[in-house]
Scaffold this motif. Sequence first.
Motif, mmCIF file in Angstrom:
data_model
loop_
_atom_site.group_PDB
_atom_site.id
_atom_site.type_symbol
_atom_site.label_atom_id
_atom_site.label_comp_id
_atom_site.label_asym_id
_atom_site.label_seq_id
_atom_site.Cartn_x
_atom_site.Cartn_y
_atom_site.Cartn_z
ATOM 1 N N ARG A 53 44.021 48.915 -18.274
ATOM 2 C CA ARG A 53 42.891 48.274 -17.593
ATOM 3 C C ARG A 53 43.379 47.393 -16.456
ATOM 4 N N LEU A 54 44.413 46.614 -16.708
ATOM 5 C CA LEU A 54 44.946 45.716 -15.695
ATOM 6 C C LEU A 54 45.481 46.493 -14.501
ATOM 7 N N ASP A 55 46.206 47.575 -14.787
ATOM 8 C CA ASP A 55 46.783 48.382 -13.706
ATOM 9 C C ASP A 55 45.694 49.040 -12.868
ATOM 10 N N LEU A 56 44.657 49.559 -13.527
ATOM 11 C CA LEU A 56 43.588 50.232 -12.796
ATOM 12 C C LEU A 56 42.815 49.262 -11.901
ATOM 13 N N LEU A 57 42.562 48.051 -12.398
ATOM 14 C CA LEU A 57 41.869 47.072 -11.571
ATOM 15 C C LEU A 57 42.731 46.637 -10.388
ATOM 16 N N GLY A 58 44.037 46.544 -10.607
ATOM 17 C CA GLY A 58 44.934 46.229 -9.498
ATOM 18 C C GLY A 58 44.922 47.319 -8.445
ATOM 19 N N GLU A 59 44.914 48.566 -8.897
ATOM 20 C CA GLU A 59 44.844 49.678 -7.943
ATOM 21 C C GLU A 59 43.504 49.679 -7.203
ATOM 22 N N ALA A 60 42.439 49.284 -7.878
ATOM 23 C CA ALA A 60 41.130 49.212 -7.221
ATOM 24 C C ALA A 60 41.146 48.183 -6.093
ATOM 25 N N VAL A 61 41.737 47.016 -6.347
ATOM 26 C CA VAL A 61 41.846 45.991 -5.307
ATOM 27 C C VAL A 61 42.623 46.529 -4.108
ATOM 28 N N ASP A 62 43.745 47.213 -4.379
ATOM 29 C CA ASP A 62 44.555 47.762 -3.291
ATOM 30 C C ASP A 62 43.779 48.808 -2.500
ATOM 31 N N ASP A 88 41.938 48.648 1.811
ATOM 32 C CA ASP A 88 42.053 49.593 2.930
ATOM 33 C C ASP A 88 40.694 50.096 3.414
ATOM 34 N N SER A 89 39.624 49.589 2.843
ATOM 35 C CA SER A 89 38.278 50.020 3.236
ATOM 36 C C SER A 89 37.574 48.870 3.939
ATOM 37 N N PRO A 90 36.463 49.135 4.623
ATOM 38 C CA PRO A 90 35.689 48.044 5.242
ATOM 39 C C PRO A 90 34.799 47.314 4.246
ATOM 40 N N ALA A 91 34.831 47.707 2.969
ATOM 41 C CA ALA A 91 33.894 47.182 1.970
ATOM 42 C C ALA A 91 34.378 45.852 1.410
ATOM 43 N N ARG A 92 34.223 44.779 2.186
ATOM 44 C CA ARG A 92 34.710 43.467 1.740
ATOM 45 C C ARG A 92 33.972 42.971 0.507
ATOM 46 N N LEU A 93 32.688 43.281 0.412
ATOM 47 C CA LEU A 93 31.908 42.827 -0.732
ATOM 48 C C LEU A 93 32.419 43.457 -2.023
ATOM 49 N N ASP A 94 32.676 44.772 -1.981
ATOM 50 C CA ASP A 94 33.212 45.442 -3.165
ATOM 51 C C ASP A 94 34.615 44.936 -3.500
ATOM 52 N N ARG A 95 35.384 44.614 -2.482
ATOM 53 C CA ARG A 95 36.722 44.083 -2.757
ATOM 54 C C ARG A 95 36.629 42.720 -3.446
ATOM 55 N N ALA A 96 35.659 41.888 -2.998
ATOM 56 C CA ALA A 96 35.484 40.584 -3.639
ATOM 57 C C ALA A 96 35.162 40.754 -5.124
ATOM 58 N N LYS A 97 34.309 41.738 -5.444
ATOM 59 C CA LYS A 97 33.961 41.979 -6.844
ATOM 60 C C LYS A 97 35.174 42.448 -7.638
ATOM 61 N N ALA A 98 35.982 43.319 -7.017
ATOM 62 C CA ALA A 98 37.176 43.804 -7.707
ATOM 63 C C ALA A 98 38.181 42.672 -7.916
ATOM 64 N N GLU A 99 38.326 41.815 -6.919
ATOM 65 C CA GLU A 99 39.238 40.660 -7.059
ATOM 66 C C GLU A 99 38.784 39.768 -8.210
ATOM 67 N N TYR A 100 37.472 39.589 -8.326
ATOM 68 C CA TYR A 100 36.935 38.752 -9.401
ATOM 69 C C TYR A 100 37.247 39.362 -10.767
ATOM 70 N N GLN A 101 37.008 40.669 -10.893
ATOM 71 C CA GLN A 101 37.276 41.304 -12.184
ATOM 72 C C GLN A 101 38.756 41.254 -12.538
ATOM 73 N N LEU A 102 39.596 41.426 -11.532
ATOM 74 C CA LEU A 102 41.037 41.353 -11.790
ATOM 75 C C LEU A 102 41.433 39.934 -12.191
ATOM 76 N N GLY A 103 40.849 38.937 -11.540
ATOM 77 C CA GLY A 103 41.153 37.558 -11.923
ATOM 78 C C GLY A 103 40.740 37.264 -13.358
ATOM 79 N N CYS A 104 39.550 37.756 -13.759
ATOM 80 C CA CYS A 104 39.104 37.572 -15.139
ATOM 81 C C CYS A 104 40.076 38.229 -16.117
ATOM 82 N N GLU A 105 40.506 39.426 -15.783
ATOM 83 C CA GLU A 105 41.413 40.155 -16.674
ATOM 84 C C GLU A 105 42.750 39.443 -16.804
#
Length: 953
Positions: A788-797, A801-818
């Motif tokens: 789970r931790l590795d997959l969320l880290g890959e999602a952030v990475d 590389d995408s213009p989707a800053r909002l989705d990146r913020a959500k992924a960063e939050y989930q990774l921080g929680c994990e």
Amino acid sequence: MEEGSAVAVSSDRDQDTSRRHLPGRSHALDALLRAAAAARAGSARAVVVRGPAGTGRTALLAALAEHLTATGMSLRHHTARPGSPQHQAARDLFAPFESGAFESGPTAAHAAYAAHRALHRRATGLLAKGPLALLLDDAQECDEASLNGLGFVLRRAVSSPLLVVLAQRTGHPGPGTDALSALLAHDGCTALDLGPLDAAATAAVVTRALGRPPAESFLRHCEEVSGGNPGLLTRLLTDVRAAGIRPDADGLRRLRTLGEGALVPAVTARLSGHPEHVRRVARAVAVLGHTDPEPLGALAAVTGRRLTAALEALRRDGVVAPEGHPAVMREAVGRAVLAELPGPERETLRARAARLLNDSGRSACEVAAQLVHLKEPAEPWMPGVLREAAAQAPDRATARAAARCLRRALAAGPTGGLRQEIRVELARTSAPLAPATTLAQLRQALAEATRPHDRARIVVEYGLTAAGTRRAPEAVRQLGAVLDTLPTDPGTLGHALRTPVAAALLVTAVNDRTALATARERARDWPVPAGDSRAERHLLAALSTLAAFDGGPAGQAVDLARRALWIEEPAPVGHCVLGASLVLALADEVDEAMAALARCASDSRARRETWTHIAALCGQSLTLHGTGDVTTAVSTARTAAGLAAREGCPEATMPALALATALLSQGDAEEADALLDSVVGPAVAQGVWEWHHFLYTKGRARRERGDLDGALELWLHCGRGLEAAGIANPVLAPWWLPATTTLVRLGRTRAAADLAERAQEAVRRWGTPRAIGLGLIAAGVVAKGRARLDLLGEAVDALADSPARLDRAKAEYQLGCELLAHDATPDARRHLRRTVELATSCGYHVLAARARDLLVAAGGRMSRLAVSPVDSLTESERRVAALARRGISNKEIAATLFISLRTVEAHLTNVYRKLDVRGRADLPPSVDASYRTHRHAPDGPRRAPADFCVPSH
């Protein structure tokens, strides 16, 4: 204050009791009180308070008198009357006088000097007792001798505690006008000009008069009718109160009628003091809407210096706006000016204006602006002008008049091709007024047409008009039937007609669930056009949409979309640009998408194509939301929604969906849910994009309001609908991601794992960084342990590389929680801090607040962010702004970043707007630093699992 200077007065809110009755005039009162303070200190002051009738000069003098009395200043007041004898004002202001003070001398000069000396002696006696204030109202009517005497006193009392205030009504010259101008040349005398009330002051007057704050629309109409004139506004509100009208949206209709009634006598009274030729000029300005000397002089039969003098008189009186003002005459004033003419005379004047403009070669739109007021365009040339104007700029009034002419032409019984042409023109003209009428006329024209060329041309127009309506399936069938009759042999005329018919068929079908499958089947074996003609580019745009629906790879759909947009069309291209822009946005090519949408919005606004303009604004809003610019997305969607409401546009679904999408990311689930409830209907359920986006967004609203089961059902319904329509694109409406996280929260982990696994093939096939990042989040949510931790880290990475800053913020939050769940606190704090930065710059304050709370609980430090406007820039805007600030030209920026020149211009326009600067020379140094920071933002380590929820997935 400087000698003879004029002080422009603005409005303000008042606090104490005396000021509350002078809304918008507190700055003027303050200026007078400062002059009084200087006078009391031993420096004589004179102020000429100027303004047209109704601007509150008398009320201002009364408030000043109240203040001066409270300070112990001796006060003398006089109101000048027309026809007053010489020295009358002076007698009243300085009484009593010694006997013979104003008796005539051996010459007029000797007599004037003797009177002035008498005034000075009397003033000196009064000043010996203490500070003195002289207030003279309606000073333009004052006798010249009294004003000259006041000037004499002022010149000899420079160091005395004397205040002289004179109120002058502008626009009405009187015996004292010249003397007032001379008085302003004296040292210590200034002019105080009373301007119109601003919106805040007008609102204060309305609130005080009617006992409650007015609705915005009610307030705007009060401003329009009164023009900021306090006297006219007061008379209007007196009538409103007497009629029992409430200051809300419901009372606006009654106010419109009442307002016109209050304005007419006021304008008539202003004009009554002018000679007939000035009134003719006023009526000509009201008809033409401008002061161009040639047509204005011809219509009013007034030319040369007389015309110039008449306009100056009307400007002084407030009937005509000052030079340089965008509106030469307010609409309400224009109607009031014309109201004194009987109806037939108004018609005659309008017809004369139209004839003058037409004969002088003015545009059809300018001529039609006069013709639309005629009950019957009687002259033979008039219907043709209306039809031409309707085609050039179809505003509702022009379209309505042109439609009347065309219906009369049809009733005359034309035959053959002429009848078809009139029906098609009537359909085009009716489009902004009654879409159902448009489709009915086109259906009849199609039924009457026999030649293949005519049938193809009419059916294309019918299909594009029916797109997005319940008639779309029928239109697709009609297009298919015509297409089947056209020859397939290259080189024939019939074959050349196939491309526009095929393009219209796909454009009509791609957003209709019931017609999509048929159109897709037809298009399966069609060759891909080169894009050399407009019809081929329309077909390319439709094919790119089908390719995006099929789910990829994204590059194939992008190639078709780019070819569709490669040449900038000089004619209306709404369907082409909108479809291709949607594909580019789905494929993360947001720079190109925004540039195309900006062009579409600009062109459609210039052409007054309301529906296309609304659709382009909605596309911009949704694309901005996807990049994380939530604040601008909300404002753009509100603009679209407001335009749809004002125009009575039936296609109001898209603005509501776009606005609800952005509001949810601002944390306003209640307004978003209400908006979504307002768009439910058969037309929404029939659409491909609207229906599934509605289900996806409604699910978000349900989830934000705590209804997890209801949200899940909507998302699953969305998935079933997309599957039934054969749409495999994972990011068109990414229902599967929030459905996965919700299933986990409900304890249905097996179903969540199955759903996440099914989504992986679609995201890999589409292949964009955003799709891959969202797929990795879904996989991480259902994974266990280190995976789970590795997959969320890959999602952030991936999302970095995408213009989707909002989705990146959500992924960063989930990774921080994990990471917190795995006791990796330092790394968790790094990602939570990054979440706060991203979410704050996006305007997603709900997520920013949650991340900040979690960060502080984890021992991190983060002061409340003072967000810079630079933080609101997208990555692409940062790149362009950084290069522009270094002095690189737009052309060089385009070559450096491998984007078009139009895209560079669109980005810089957004940058200037967001940073509130005029050009590249004003760009702050922070754009460079911000760009470097965002390019080299550090990534932190990641490890092990926990249960969590983010307000988006």
